[in-house]
Design a protein around this motif. Structure first.
Motif, PDB file in Angstrom:
ATOM      1  N   ILE A 169       0.830  -1.203   0.000  1.00  0.00           N
ATOM      2  CA  ILE A 169       0.000   0.000   0.000  1.00  0.00           C
ATOM      3  C   ILE A 169       0.867   1.256   0.000  1.00  0.00           C
ATOM      4  O   ILE A 169       0.616   2.214  -0.735  1.00  0.00           O
ATOM      5  N   LEU A 170       1.915   1.231   0.817  1.00  0.00           N
ATOM      6  CA  LEU A 170       2.794   2.389   0.927  1.00  0.00           C
ATOM      7  C   LEU A 170       3.497   2.677  -0.396  1.00  0.00           C
ATOM      8  O   LEU A 170       3.565   3.833  -0.847  1.00  0.00           O
ATOM      9  N   LYS A 171       4.008   1.634  -1.051  1.00  0.00           N
ATOM     10  CA  LYS A 171       4.686   1.817  -2.333  1.00  0.00           C
ATOM     11  C   LYS A 171       3.722   2.319  -3.404  1.00  0.00           C
ATOM     12  O   LYS A 171       4.088   3.157  -4.243  1.00  0.00           O
ATOM     13  N   THR A 172       2.484   1.822  -3.364  1.00  0.00           N
ATOM     14  CA  THR A 172       1.484   2.265  -4.337  1.00  0.00           C
ATOM     15  C   THR A 172       1.149   3.739  -4.137  1.00  0.00           C
ATOM     16  O   THR A 172       1.020   4.499  -5.107  1.00  0.00           O
ATOM     17  N   ARG A 173       1.010   4.144  -2.873  1.00  0.00           N
ATOM     18  CA  ARG A 173       0.703   5.546  -2.580  1.00  0.00           C
ATOM     19  C   ARG A 173       1.837   6.462  -3.054  1.00  0.00           C
ATOM     20  O   ARG A 173       1.594   7.554  -3.582  1.00  0.00           O
ATOM     21  N   ILE A 174       3.070   6.041  -2.834  1.00  0.00           N
ATOM     22  CA  ILE A 174       4.226   6.841  -3.255  1.00  0.00           C
ATOM     23  C   ILE A 174       4.242   6.986  -4.772  1.00  0.00           C
ATOM     24  O   ILE A 174       4.479   8.073  -5.311  1.00  0.00           O
ATOM     25  N   LEU A 175       3.963   5.897  -5.473  1.00  0.00           N
ATOM     26  CA  LEU A 175       3.910   5.940  -6.934  1.00  0.00           C
ATOM     27  C   LEU A 175       2.782   6.852  -7.410  1.00  0.00           C
ATOM     28  O   LEU A 175       2.984   7.674  -8.329  1.00  0.00           O
TER      29      LEU A 175
END
Length: 203
Positions: free
Chosen positions: A141-147
């Motif tokens: 989730i965190l990586k998706t939000r950053i992207l």
């Protein structure tokens, strides 16, 4: 029961009806409902709907709301969807939402007196354990939000990492990840609003 039903319910000792889930204790929802109906056979409760759904999704998490009517008085309680560590669940399933509704129901009943004292800090459990490590779900989730944020702002993902002073998301604790997810959700919402405003002005 006397006219002051709140005072009568507040006198009831609920300690023998607490249930342990994870590291925290909760009042049995079935017993709470039983006491509610014994005190007022006409008492009712309602799970509030948000666009037809029994939960509300926000930038900072999911919430449920239950309203309990007793003796003609309706009081409602809002409760976040939490896990057994009392941490917000980023993507709750049906069981987790239902569990939060049950907990919310108990708290709404407490507003009428039953077990209210346990929420005033007199019998709240103390969490002395170490923070939980980040989960694989939270990493994703965190990586998706950053992207998503990088694409919305037309910047490199590395720039987002620098702004967050973050190098390796897998080294975070779960509570830190949840805080960053909430922060990123807010930034994403602001970025979308800015884009929409710019598009509207250019129309």
């Amino acid at each position: 029961m006397s006219e002051n039903y709140f005072a009568e319910l507040a006198k009831i000792d609920v300690s023998e009806h607490m249930e342990k889930k994870g590291r925290f204790s909760y009042l049995s929802w079935a017993w709470a409902v039983d006491q509610l109906r014994r005190a007022d056979p006409e008492a009712t409760w309602e799970v509030m709907r948000f666009d037809g759904m029994p939960y509300m999704k926000t930038e900072c998490g999911y919430f449920v709301e239950v309203a309990v009517t007793m003796k003609g008085i309706t009081l409602s309680q809002i409760h976040p969807v939490l896990n057994n560590q009392n941490k917000p669940i980023a993507q709750p399933n049906a069981f987790e939402i239902n569990t939060s509704i049950q907990r919310c129901l108990v708290k709404a009943i407490a507003l009428h007196g039953l077990g209210l004292y346990i929420y005033a800090g007199e019998d709240l459990p103390v969490d002395t354990t170490q923070p939980e490590p980040i989960t694989s779900e939270e990493v994703g989730i965190l990586k998706t939000r950053i992207l998503d944020l990088a694409q919305l702002r037309n910047i490199k993902q590395e720039d987002v990492y620098k702004t967050l002073k973050l190098t390796d998301v897998t080294k975070l604790m779960s509570n830190e990840a949840q805080e960053l997810i909430a922060k990123l959700d807010k930034w994403i919402a602001n970025a979308k609003a800015a884009i929409a405003k710019k598009e509207a002005q250019g129309a």
